[in-house]
Design an enzyme around this catalytic site. Structure first.
Site, PDB file in Angstrom:
ATOM      1  N   ARG A  11       8.573  25.952 -47.954  1.00 43.41           N
ATOM      2  CA  ARG A  11       9.836  25.386 -48.420  1.00 43.41           C
ATOM      3  C   ARG A  11      10.618  26.489 -49.117  1.00 43.41           C
ATOM      4  O   ARG A  11      10.072  27.513 -49.520  1.00 43.41           O
ATOM      5  CB  ARG A  11       9.569  24.209 -49.349  1.00 43.41           C
ATOM      6  CG  ARG A  11       9.091  22.971 -48.607  1.00 43.41           C
ATOM      7  CD  ARG A  11       8.465  21.944 -49.528  1.00 43.41           C
ATOM      8  NE  ARG A  11       9.399  21.493 -50.546  1.00 43.41           N
ATOM      9  CZ  ARG A  11       9.039  20.754 -51.598  1.00 43.41           C
ATOM     10  NH1 ARG A  11       7.774  20.439 -51.777  1.00 43.41           N
ATOM     11  NH2 ARG A  11       9.936  20.353 -52.472  1.00 43.41           N
ATOM     12  N   SER A  13      12.427  26.598 -51.993  1.00 43.14           N
ATOM     13  CA  SER A  13      12.627  26.655 -53.435  1.00 43.14           C
ATOM     14  C   SER A  13      11.921  27.862 -54.032  1.00 43.14           C
ATOM     15  O   SER A  13      10.989  28.435 -53.460  1.00 43.14           O
ATOM     16  CB  SER A  13      12.100  25.377 -54.100  1.00 43.14           C
ATOM     17  OG  SER A  13      10.688  25.363 -54.092  1.00 43.14           O
ATOM     18  N   LYS A  80      -0.347  18.055 -53.927  1.00 49.31           N
ATOM     19  CA  LYS A  80       0.043  16.689 -54.287  1.00 49.31           C
ATOM     20  C   LYS A  80       1.217  16.179 -53.453  1.00 49.31           C
ATOM     21  O   LYS A  80       1.520  14.991 -53.473  1.00 49.31           O
ATOM     22  CB  LYS A  80       0.353  16.582 -55.778  1.00 49.31           C
ATOM     23  CG  LYS A  80       1.623  17.258 -56.241  1.00 49.31           C
ATOM     24  CD  LYS A  80       1.834  16.968 -57.723  1.00 49.31           C
ATOM     25  CE  LYS A  80       3.144  17.556 -58.222  1.00 49.31           C
ATOM     26  NZ  LYS A  80       3.369  17.247 -59.643  1.00 49.31           N
ATOM     27  N   ASP A  81       1.873  17.070 -52.691  1.00 55.52           N
ATOM     28  CA  ASP A  81       2.929  16.646 -51.762  1.00 55.52           C
ATOM     29  C   ASP A  81       2.366  16.172 -50.436  1.00 55.52           C
ATOM     30  O   ASP A  81       3.089  15.591 -49.627  1.00 55.52           O
ATOM     31  CB  ASP A  81       3.878  17.811 -51.457  1.00 55.52           C
ATOM     32  CG  ASP A  81       4.737  18.215 -52.639  1.00 55.52           C
ATOM     33  OD1 ASP A  81       4.729  17.503 -53.655  1.00 55.52           O
ATOM     34  OD2 ASP A  81       5.409  19.256 -52.530  1.00 55.52           O
ATOM     35  N   ARG A 128       4.368   7.980 -62.539  1.00 58.34           N
ATOM     36  CA  ARG A 128       3.066   8.211 -63.180  1.00 58.34           C
ATOM     37  C   ARG A 128       3.250   8.659 -64.629  1.00 58.34           C
ATOM     38  O   ARG A 128       2.602   8.144 -65.545  1.00 58.34           O
ATOM     39  CB  ARG A 128       2.294   9.289 -62.408  1.00 58.34           C
ATOM     40  CG  ARG A 128       1.050   9.798 -63.130  1.00 58.34           C
ATOM     41  CD  ARG A 128       0.434  10.982 -62.420  1.00 58.34           C
ATOM     42  NE  ARG A 128       1.330  12.130 -62.349  1.00 58.34           N
ATOM     43  CZ  ARG A 128       1.485  13.021 -63.321  1.00 58.34           C
ATOM     44  NH1 ARG A 128       0.828  12.891 -64.452  1.00 58.34           N
ATOM     45  NH2 ARG A 128       2.316  14.037 -63.166  1.00 58.34           N
ATOM     46  N   ARG A 129       4.131   9.625 -64.839  1.00 57.25           N
ATOM     47  CA  ARG A 129       4.378  10.105 -66.197  1.00 57.25           C
ATOM     48  C   ARG A 129       5.061   9.026 -67.029  1.00 57.25           C
ATOM     49  O   ARG A 129       4.725   8.826 -68.198  1.00 57.25           O
ATOM     50  CB  ARG A 129       5.223  11.373 -66.150  1.00 57.25           C
ATOM     51  CG  ARG A 129       4.469  12.570 -65.571  1.00 57.25           C
ATOM     52  CD  ARG A 129       5.377  13.777 -65.411  1.00 57.25           C
ATOM     53  NE  ARG A 129       4.636  14.910 -64.859  1.00 57.25           N
ATOM     54  CZ  ARG A 129       5.129  15.772 -63.984  1.00 57.25           C
ATOM     55  NH1 ARG A 129       6.373  15.625 -63.534  1.00 57.25           N
ATOM     56  NH2 ARG A 129       4.398  16.774 -63.544  1.00 57.25           N
ATOM     57  N   ARG A 146      16.667  14.275 -62.310  1.00 56.24           N
ATOM     58  CA  ARG A 146      16.568  14.934 -61.017  1.00 56.24           C
ATOM     59  C   ARG A 146      16.799  16.426 -61.208  1.00 56.24           C
ATOM     60  O   ARG A 146      17.472  16.840 -62.129  1.00 56.24           O
ATOM     61  CB  ARG A 146      17.623  14.384 -60.050  1.00 56.24           C
ATOM     62  CG  ARG A 146      17.534  12.888 -59.812  1.00 56.24           C
ATOM     63  CD  ARG A 146      18.620  12.443 -58.843  1.00 56.24           C
ATOM     64  NE  ARG A 146      18.533  11.018 -58.583  1.00 56.24           N
ATOM     65  CZ  ARG A 146      19.263  10.394 -57.669  1.00 56.24           C
ATOM     66  NH1 ARG A 146      20.134  11.073 -56.939  1.00 56.24           N
ATOM     67  NH2 ARG A 146      19.123   9.100 -57.476  1.00 56.24           N
ATOM     68  N   ARG A 152      15.936  20.958 -64.819  1.00 53.10           N
ATOM     69  CA  ARG A 152      15.324  19.954 -65.697  1.00 53.10           C
ATOM     70  C   ARG A 152      15.175  20.498 -67.112  1.00 53.10           C
ATOM     71  O   ARG A 152      15.488  19.813 -68.090  1.00 53.10           O
ATOM     72  CB  ARG A 152      13.979  19.516 -65.133  1.00 53.10           C
ATOM     73  CG  ARG A 152      14.112  18.669 -63.876  1.00 53.10           C
ATOM     74  CD  ARG A 152      12.760  18.183 -63.370  1.00 53.10           C
ATOM     75  NE  ARG A 152      12.961  17.379 -62.174  1.00 53.10           N
ATOM     76  CZ  ARG A 152      12.224  16.316 -61.850  1.00 53.10           C
ATOM     77  NH1 ARG A 152      11.231  15.940 -62.625  1.00 53.10           N
ATOM     78  NH2 ARG A 152      12.463  15.639 -60.754  1.00 53.10           N
ATOM     79  N   CYS A 238       2.536   9.304 -53.404  1.00 55.92           N
ATOM     80  CA  CYS A 238       2.813  10.139 -54.572  1.00 55.92           C
ATOM     81  C   CYS A 238       3.845   9.511 -55.494  1.00 55.92           C
ATOM     82  O   CYS A 238       4.051   9.978 -56.614  1.00 55.92           O
ATOM     83  CB  CYS A 238       3.267  11.520 -54.135  1.00 55.92           C
ATOM     84  SG  CYS A 238       4.851  11.539 -53.278  1.00 55.92           S
TER      85      CYS A 238
END
Length: 332
Positions: A11, A13, A80-81, A128-129, A146, A152, A238
């Site tokens: 990816r 990023s 985790k993706d 989850r958080r 986002r 962030r 996820c």
């Protein structure tokens, strides 16, 4: 394996390319030329909620399609993706040693989680958080945000008193000193597979499969296999409020066990289930499945339904689904 130029799909990023470069460097040391090929995924461009744009695999699908089409030879994912179900024709040939999987708080004025005053705002895009923050009963507002790691963190002191991110992402980007607290798993269990990478290639590329096996870390693979077996047995993606952390422990007789802790909750804090189990390192799938059944017997299915997004969303200016642990920056 004869030295060859390997096309590594990643990816685009900053965090994804950093992770991919880490794998590429290990292959270069072994005498192989590696070229990074940037792949744009739908998760990088679609602003909609994860559940509406394709679910858990939205970040992995384009990379996997490029692999299957022969456009790249291998791909690096944040584990985790990656969907729990295997992809026909592909194999996760290596799970390298894992970064610290815990979450961190980045807060204004160096505050810790317990020091953020009642009514303060904590930002996260993860149910989850959000569920675990609400369960702590701190009296704070959990707000959906986002954006990538940088945007962030840029919200801190502006629209948020603090944000929760994955320690692994900050470490890989060289920004770990911006964390004001590393969160104890007793408070905040990470996402299944958090901090780990998955190196995937075509099953029929046997020479490459064998080469990549040399990057595999057995303890990391056993731990994340148990965590992902828990997730898979719960039939949760996820975007579900599920946390898990497996650790390898050594008994006095030298035998190795897996200690697995899990969390399932609701984003309003009304339901909080924490359970744990221990089993032999040779049976990580069985351990995860057995612990999942404990959760289901105790009513976890209600929490695993599509979650309510925590609070009003704050768009930090980058295309990203609101709600999942997985984001365009991978480990957040």
């Amino acid at each position: 394996m004869t030295a060859r130029t390997l096309r590594l799909g990643t990816r685009r990023s900053a965090l994804a390319t950093t992770q991919s470069e880490h794998v590429a460097e290990r292959l270069r040391v072994l005498g192989h030329d590696v070229e990074l090929v940037e792949i744009v995924t739908e998760g990088d461009t679609n602003r909609g909620p994860l559940a509406q744009i394709g679910g858990t695999g939205v970040f992995a699908a384009a990379l996997r399609n490029a692999l299957l089409a022969g456009e790249v030879d291998l791909a690096v994912h944040s584990l985790k993706d990656l969907p729990v179900a295997p992809q026909p024709g592909l194999v996760v040939a290596a799970v390298p040693p894992r970064e610290d999987p815990r979450d961190v708080l980045v807060a204004r004025d160096g505050l810790t989680l317990g020091e953020i005053p009642a009514g303060g705002v904590i930002g996260t895009g993860s149910p989850r958080r959000a569920a675990q923050l609400e369960a702590l009963g701190l009296g704070v507002e959990v707000r959906a945000i986002r954006g990538n790691v940088g945007t962030r963190i840029g919200l801190v002191g502006d629209s948020c008193d603090g944000v929760v991110l994955a320690r692994a992402g900050l470490a890989r980007l060289g920004r770990l000193d911006e964390a004001t607290e590393v969160l104890d798993p007793l408070q905040m269990l990470p996402a299944p597979g958090q901090g780990a990478l998955a190196v995937e290639c075509r099953t029929d590329d046997t020479d490459l499969v064998e080469l990549l096996r040399g990057l595999d870390d057995a303890d990391t693979r056993a731990a994340v296999t148990a965590e992902r077996a828990l997730l898979g047995e719960l039939e949760a993606g996820c975007s579900a409020p599920v946390g898990a952390l497996a650790e390898i422990v050594e008994e006095e007789d030298g035998s190795l066990l897996i200690s697995l802790r899990g969390f399932v909750g609701s984003t309003d804090g009304a339901l909080e289930l924490r359970r744990s189990a221990v089993g032999p390192i040779e049976q990580p799938e069985r351990l995860g499945a057995e612990l999942a059944q404990v959760f289901l017997d105790d009513g976890a299915a209600d929490a695993i339904a599509p979650p309510r997004q925590p609070g009003p969303a704050v768009d930090a200016g980058h295309p990203q689904p609101a709600g999942p642990d997985s984001t365009p920056e991978g480990e957040q």
